[in-house]
Design a protein around this motif. Sequence first.
Motif, short mmCIF file in Angstrom:
data_model
loop_
_atom_site.label_atom_id
_atom_site.label_comp_id
_atom_site.label_asym_id
_atom_site.label_seq_id
_atom_site.Cartn_x
_atom_site.Cartn_y
_atom_site.Cartn_z
N UNK A 227 30.43 38.68 22.93
CA UNK A 227 31.13 37.23 23.28
C UNK A 227 31.15 37.40 24.83
N UNK A 228 30.76 36.40 25.47
CA UNK A 228 31.22 36.61 27.08
C UNK A 228 32.60 36.07 27.40
N UNK B 2 45.83 27.10 21.58
CA UNK B 2 44.41 26.68 21.97
C UNK B 2 43.82 27.96 22.08
N UNK B 3 42.53 28.29 21.13
CA UNK B 3 42.00 29.46 21.27
C UNK B 3 40.24 28.93 21.72
N UNK B 4 39.95 29.75 22.59
CA UNK B 4 38.53 29.55 23.08
C UNK B 4 37.71 30.69 23.21
N UNK B 5 36.64 30.53 22.49
CA UNK B 5 35.58 31.64 22.62
C UNK B 5 34.09 30.91 22.85
N UNK B 6 33.70 31.48 24.08
CA UNK B 6 32.22 30.96 24.39
C UNK B 6 31.31 31.72 23.64
N UNK B 7 30.33 30.95 23.35
CA UNK B 7 28.89 31.80 22.75
C UNK B 7 27.91 31.79 23.76
#
Length: 714
Positions: free
Chosen positions: A608-609, A631-636
């Motif tokens: 995950x970047x 607020x959680x963010x995970x970039x694909x």
Amino acid sequence: MRLNVFLCSLALPLTAHAYTDDAIPDTTVPSVTVNAGKLQQRRNDTVASIVVGYEELNQQGDRSLSDALKRLPGISIGGAQGSGQGGQIQLRGLGQGYTLIMLNGVPVPAGFSLDSLDPELVERVEIMRATTAEFSAQAIAGSINIILKKVSRKPERTFKLGASHSNGMPAGSATMQLSDKAGSLSYVLAGTLSHTGRQSLLDEWDREYRVDGTPTVIRHLPLTERVTSDALELAPRLQWALEGEDSLSLQNLFSFRRLASARHVVETAYLGGNTEYPDNDAYFNQDSSIVRSDLHWLRKLDHGASLDLKLGLNYNHRSSNYTFNGAGFGTSTTRLVDSGVDDTGVSISGTYRRSLGEHHTLAAGWEAERRRRAEFRRERQLVPDSPPVLYDADYAATVRRLALFAQDEWEISSRWSLYLGLRWESLRTASATGDGPAVDVRSQVWSPVLQSLWKLRSQDQLRLALTRTYKAPQIFQLIPRPYTIDNGNSPTNPDTQGNPALRPELAWGLDAAYEYYLGEGAMLSASATMRRISDVMMDRLYQDNGRWVSSPYNNGTALARGIELEAKLPLTVLFASAPKLDLRANLARNWSRVDAVPGPDNRLDSQLPWSANLGADYQLTGLPLTVGGNLNYQAGGASRDTRELWSYQGTKRELDLYGLWKFSDKLRLRLSGANLLAQKFPTRSLYADNTGSILRTVDTATHRTVRLMLEGSL
């Protein structure tokens, strides 16, 4: 100084959060109470680690530990939140064996899922970005140590009753914790009884194209799934105070779970015809149990020395039955599979510590573990007007691990401390199957470790770590036994098979961090990491008798890098009259490059970047109400697995909110909402060669969860 100003400006819109001390907290105190105990411990320890206590883990009323961990610095969770699929725990965007998961300092066996562990049973979680000699070196990305409930300093009788709802499926839980003292015996019993349910949709499209881009196959395969789960978890602990300062403790974990799943697919072919079974359903039932006991004897010796002896026993059992019914045009099949796993293990370790003055400690020890895994599979394939196809498979595997270590922790001056360690770890995996060759794989690794802490001034400090770590193959990766796909075998949906010739991945690592402490409960940090990995395990994709098969093998080197920013800021640190608002934030950026795969996007194991968290807790003035959220963010992004195969994982945005109303010192009500954005989670697989391409897309629906909890003490 410019760096200090930059980090301070970054922290103002970001966040911080309070840490509690190591004791089990009194659940009647307000949630937003700043206590810098763990933050001060983090500041002074030479070994870089982040300690998160019980209160913060349970702040938002999560049902599983993995949901609580996703908000912590550097941690991301694979899979789609709110879909019920769970996911692997990742540090620096890497899972699949790169991140070491431990329970009370002992690596957990394969198959142990943090989704099955209630955060109510956990005392604290320790996140270590760099390894130490005392723990296993199977931690290229870092390690997470989960400490179960400890004995409280005072008697407690607490309870929590919860009810939740998600996409038409109700769920409930009841938790009780009892702790007391009788003479030299102290005890605590924490237990949870729960029922969960979910239903979801996986919207799949399969497409095939010629080289010129002309479509030849277009199929729609929507899959609906309904899952229910019932669980009982107990974490009792007994502790005896012996003569002098000696102590004896027994920590246990008992988990019993029953899961039932039903899936159904009705396929529509718009071009190119259907698969073999366009109308199919599958039913899965599983009973699982985990029994784990750790006996710990601490013996205080003369001249500031001590001896720690630990004996651990664990038993993990799973029994499953699976039914697949497939119907096609003029054909049908039924596949029945009964399977079971028994994983038993025993571990024993000892550590001798000796103080050489007030600021110098030497330690040496050993660790041995033996684990045996026995598995059976009974498969029956029934086709009308044909004799049944019978396939029985049994295998047993034994894993032996032996480690020796020595370490030296030395506070050379008030501003400089040093940690030196050396660990030798040997691993042997031996197995036998009823219809295949035996496997006997041995490996050993020397792991030197250096960590250093420099306190530049009263508020800021630098850390540096140099480590040698490794990643061992999992047992299922070594067993040359095929796992077949029921329907729709393709390069993007292949069968899998192990490889007994797999070798461990080896890595040299360098970590550096800058930390700035503003005041009580407030800090800023920036860290960077680099890993150079050899013998990278990759998947080889090939055809065998007309079926696509994926099998792991070692192939070359890889480079992984990353940076992390973290901020914690209670506003009262800046202004004494400020509202009781605690802010916290973290941001991680990861890169990797696998040399054997051409770029672009030749990332390591679909790393995950990006991942980030932004959260706050606010205690209202004049009202017994605390509100907060995260607020959680995970970039694909795309990842190139081989020259011909690409994969894509979508971006995740998850909003969680909660409110806590305190009726009295002994009764509280918590309302929480998880995954309130309820976004779809897309994944893509693309296989392209000189004959054409195959594209598989899956959009997984996620759902909001609303939970109400009544918490109190008796």
